[in-house]
Motif scaffolding. Structure first.
Motif, PDB file in Angstrom:
ATOM      1  N   CYS A   1      34.923 121.737  36.282  1.00  0.00           N
ATOM      2  CA  CYS A   1      34.395 121.868  34.926  1.00  0.00           C
ATOM      3  C   CYS A   1      34.001 120.527  34.344  1.00  0.00           C
ATOM      4  CB  CYS A   1      35.431 122.512  34.011  1.00  0.00           C
ATOM      5  SG  CYS A   1      35.878 124.189  34.481  1.00  0.00           S
ATOM      6  N   ARG A   2      34.446 119.438  34.935  1.00  0.00           N
ATOM      7  CA  ARG A   2      34.159 118.124  34.377  1.00  0.00           C
ATOM      8  C   ARG A   2      32.724 117.687  34.614  1.00  0.00           C
ATOM      9  NH1 ARG A   2      37.833 117.460  30.604  1.00  0.00           N
ATOM     10  NH2 ARG A   2      39.927 117.266  31.389  1.00  0.00           N
TER      11      ARG A   2
ATOM     12  N   GLU B   1      36.508 106.727  37.026  1.00  0.00           N
ATOM     13  CA  GLU B   1      35.150 106.534  36.547  1.00  0.00           C
ATOM     14  C   GLU B   1      34.887 107.415  35.323  1.00  0.00           C
ATOM     15  OE1 GLU B   1      32.441 107.307  39.690  1.00  0.00           O
ATOM     16  OE2 GLU B   1      33.444 105.984  41.113  1.00  0.00           O
ATOM     17  N   VAL B   2      33.949 106.961  34.501  1.00  0.00           N
ATOM     18  CA  VAL B   2      33.530 107.714  33.324  1.00  0.00           C
ATOM     19  C   VAL B   2      32.048 108.016  33.480  1.00  0.00           C
ATOM     20  CG1 VAL B   2      33.320 107.709  30.816  1.00  0.00           C
ATOM     21  CG2 VAL B   2      35.259 106.553  31.910  1.00  0.00           C
ATOM     22  N   ALA B   3      31.702 109.298  33.547  1.00  0.00           N
ATOM     23  CA  ALA B   3      30.306 109.704  33.729  1.00  0.00           C
ATOM     24  C   ALA B   3      29.835 110.390  32.452  1.00  0.00           C
ATOM     25  CB  ALA B   3      30.176 110.641  34.922  1.00  0.00           C
ATOM     26  N   TYR B   4      29.017 109.682  31.675  1.00  0.00           N
ATOM     27  CA  TYR B   4      28.544 110.238  30.411  1.00  0.00           C
ATOM     28  C   TYR B   4      27.524 111.351  30.650  1.00  0.00           C
ATOM     29  CZ  TYR B   4      30.589 106.172  28.065  1.00  0.00           C
ATOM     30  OH  TYR B   4      31.457 105.220  27.589  1.00  0.00           O
TER      31      TYR B   4
ATOM     32  N   PRO C   1      28.288 109.879  23.864  1.00  0.00           N
ATOM     33  CA  PRO C   1      28.346 111.329  24.091  1.00  0.00           C
ATOM     34  C   PRO C   1      29.581 111.701  24.904  1.00  0.00           C
ATOM     35  CG  PRO C   1      26.818 110.325  25.627  1.00  0.00           C
ATOM     36  CD  PRO C   1      27.275 109.220  24.704  1.00  0.00           C
ATOM     37  N   PRO C   2      29.858 112.991  25.074  1.00  0.00           N
ATOM     38  CA  PRO C   2      30.969 113.403  25.941  1.00  0.00           C
ATOM     39  C   PRO C   2      30.775 112.878  27.359  1.00  0.00           C
ATOM     40  CG  PRO C   2      30.165 115.258  24.644  1.00  0.00           C
ATOM     41  CD  PRO C   2      29.176 114.149  24.453  1.00  0.00           C
ATOM     42  N   ALA C   3      31.881 112.765  28.072  1.00  0.00           N
ATOM     43  CA  ALA C   3      31.830 112.249  29.438  1.00  0.00           C
ATOM     44  C   ALA C   3      32.752 113.060  30.330  1.00  0.00           C
ATOM     45  CB  ALA C   3      32.238 110.773  29.467  1.00  0.00           C
TER      46      ALA C   3
END
Length: 705
Positions: free
Chosen positions: A4-5, A467-470, A458-460
């Motif tokens: 879901c991410r 890691e952070v994937a916007y 924005p959400p990520a």
């Protein structure tokens, strides 16, 4: 990795039905992209559906509760002893007249706020700005302090926020707690006058902050786990009070204030489209004794500007703690901090007064740091802007809704024409997946990702790898122009069909206010799209005398209102940045473009005030005034997953609007101060008054239809 991410999750909080939603199953996401969903999103959707159909049972596990905003659940919590009056040891009546008379700590807080308001009034008078509690002119309005002392008002519990992730800030200070829980209270009134029941909320919030006790072994895994309901549990007041909000696990820390205290109407601020000022403070409470606490990471700019040695020590602190500042988890020592500040809107994210570190420091003072080791700041300018965004006024005016991150939903007493559809800010919406990931890691006994994005990001997707994937920013959401993005690492892109477009600059501020907008002459234009650019001349000593100048028009070039083409409505009617507008036709009124299973259209035939609204406001009859807002006009469509641009917020359609059932859960973006409950001034009062409201309260477009 949680499948879901790959996209922002559905709302992982307690909705107005009292259910925990965002349960790990992935519903298809509607997309406001005017050119349709991209192939990558279609691929992600296929992957999600595959997991739902064939994935392990764990995919159905409930998400942790991050916020509670159901008015019925909150009302029950108040009845169980979580009300505002209980902070002051009061029992029985919870009206503010009683609390002011019998609660010495509340009395002291009100007197402090009154002194702050009086000081601001004197400053504005010296700067040529007169303020009035009630007025029928295009002049400044100021809070009437009687609202904090009347039997007709109370502070209603509008939200509970799970901030266990604040444990990250506790560790450096040797605080052993497992973060915080926040109870949000908003000023509300209800009384009868001239045979009618009048009720509304006002933009005045107190947040009661509680520390959360750790597990018996000193850890937080059990504490974090208590916020996730089991499959057979309902998230109601009983579950909350007997579990994560169990009183013996909470200890009071402080009371935080964020309140609109001054507003300038659009009839006065004809190019800004209006202005407002918000007072921010933190109080300690020990029995009858009240103290003033420093605001977290918010510099006392006046004192620092006058004391070179103090400013030099702050610069030393920044250099020594640059890595923590880059991470977003730091606590500037108290000696440098302010005990009250004023934040300013409109165009709040661009205003110099909301960037307190920028005028203090030349970025060259931090040129010797190794920025290659940092995640966010890539240059000295980026580090200073990170500090700006971490200050109270910086955070609450970037990615916020009218200076707030939590407004809460309306209860049954609010008029259908004064209700909001979404009670949180874009920033809080984007924060929820980060907090979920933090809670999940902590409950599993693993080290969470402690990085905090900029408040307007924005959400990520918060991946297990750290890691952070916007996600791409949606239409009209904030973005960074290339020259601004170069100062940061790991930024985001605009969604397909939009380009990052600057709409405002401010003298003394490096970063432009930019949004993801349609290209010039795009056939996908919609009502509510910005259409004007402007420049703010900052007044560092008197932010209320900042001046905005329109510099150009880039969209909606039709010369007049029609049902087929878009014209640019001017800020003087209360629409900051201009407002592309097309009148509703019969198909719009019937919501014909809203179809089950299809992406939500960008515009919806909502409500406008117009001449009826203005005349009604002038009579100071609140109830009739709202009832007079009967005209329709196209507005941007919005929902719990699709937010309005800066200086606008999502208003609810009245349930008796023809066809409203077809668009349940969808609202329309209104200028913030068009909504009565977002204005501190000119409400009907329980005390006698002959004053009248101003004539420029309405949106204005309907009068020309």
């Amino acid at each position: 990795m949680d499948p879901c991410r790959s996209r922002p999750p559905v709302r992982p909080w307690v909705d107005r039905r009292g259910l925990a939603i965002g349960d790990g199953t992935c519903a298809p996401r509607t997309d406001r992209n005017p050119t349709g969903p991209s192939m990558s999103r279609l691929a992600a959707l296929f992957a999600v559906l595959t997991v739902v159909a064939f994935g392990p049972q764990g995919a159905y596990a409930a998400q942790p509760v991050t916020i509670v905003d159901d008015p019925r659940v909150l009302a029950t919590l108040e009845a169980k002893g979580y009300g505002f009056a209980g902070l002051f040891g009061a029992t029985g009546k919870d009206d503010l007249k009683t609390l002011y008379g019998e609660g010495p700590a509340y009395h002291a807080i009100v007197e402090t706020v009154a002194a702050d308001v009086a000081a601001l009034r004197a400053d504005m008078k010296a700067g040529g700005r007169m303020l009035y509690e009630v007025t029928d002119g295009d002049v400044g309005r100021i809070i009437d302090m009687r609202w904090l002392k009347t039997s007709a008002a109370r502070f209603r519990l509008v939200g509970v926020v799970n901030r266990l992730d604040r444990r990250d800030f506790a560790a450096p200070s040797d605080d052993k707690s497992c973060g915080e829980v926040r109870f949000i209270y908003r000023l509300a009134y209800a009384f009868r006058k001239n045979g009618k029941q009048l009720a509304s909320r006002l933009p005045f919030n107190f947040s009661a902050i509680y520390r959360v006790a750790p597990d018996p072994d000193g850890g937080c895994a059990g504490v974090a786990g208590r916020w996730t309901p089991q499959l057979d549990e309902t998230v109601d007041a009983g579950w909350l009070a007997g579990g994560p909000l169990e009183k013996t696990s909470l200890s009071f820390k402080q009371l935080e204030l964020n309140a609109q205290v001054v507003r300038f109407p659009s009839g006065q601020e004809t190019e800004f489209g209006g202005q407002a000022a918000y007072l921010m403070r933190i109080f300690s409470i020990d029995g009858a004794t009240v103290g003033e606490k420093p605001l977290e990471n918010t510099p006392d700019t006046a004192r620092l500007a006058e004391d070179a040695a103090l400013k030099a020590r702050l610069a030393d602190y920044v250099r020594a703690n640059a890595a923590a500042i880059d991470l977003g988890v730091y606590e500037i020592p108290d000696e440098f901090l302010a005990r009250k500040v004023i934040s300013w809107s409109t165009f709040g994210s661009a205003r110099q007064a909301n960037h307190p570190f920028t005028p203090l420091f030349d970025p060259k003072e931090f040129a010797g740091l190794d920025y290659s080791k940092f995640s966010l700041a890539r240059t000295p300018q980026g580090l200073v802007e990170r500090l700006d965004n971490g200050a109270c006024q910086g955070c609450h005016q970037a990615g916020s809704t009218a200076g707030f991150h939590f407004i809460g939903l309306d209860d049954a007493t609010t008029s259908p024409l004064n209700r909001i559809e979404v009670g949180i800010s874009p920033h809080l919406h984007a924060e929820i997946p980060r907090r979920e990931a933090w809670l999940a890691a902590t409950a599993e006994g693993t080290d969470p990702n402690r990085f905090r994005p900029l408040s307007f990001a924005p959400p990520a997707a918060w991946k297990d790898t750290g890691e952070v994937a916007y996600a791409p920013a949606e239409t009209a959401m904030p973005c960074l122009m290339p020259e601004d993005a170069s100062r940061f690492g790991g930024t985001w892109q605009c969604g397909a069909g939009t380009v990052c477009t600057p709409i405002a600059t401010a003298s003394g501020v490096r970063t432009k206010l930019a949004q993801c907008l349609l290209p010039k002459d795009s056939p996908a234009m919609f009502s509510g799209h910005p259409c004007l650019t402007g420049a703010i001349a900052s007044n560092a000593a008197q932010p209320f005398n900042d001046r905005y100048r329109i510099t150009g028009q880039f969209a909606a070039i039709a010369p007049a209102i029609s049902r087929t083409a878009y014209t640019c409505r001017p800020p003087k009617i209360g629409v900051p940045g201009g407002f592309a507008y097309r009148a509703c036709d019969d198909k719009d009124r019937a919501f014909s473009d809203f179809k089950p299973g299809k992406p939500m259209p960008n515009e919806i035939c909502g409500l406008v005030g117009g001449k009826k609204f203005d005349i009604c406001v002038a009579t100071n009859n609140f109830d009739q005034c709202l009832g007079g807002a009967v005209n329709r006009g196209n507005r941007p469509a919005c929902s719990a997953d699709h937010f309005c641009r800066e200086d606008y917020m999502c208003q609810s359609l009245p349930p008796d609007t023809p066809g409203a059932a077809k668009v349940k859960g969808i609202g329309f973006c209104s200028p913030t101060y068009f909504i009565f409950q977002m204005r501190i001034d000119n409400h009907a009062t329980p005390w006698a008054t002959t004053a009248r409201a101003g004539m420029h309260a309405g949106f204005g477009a309907a009068a020309e239809e």
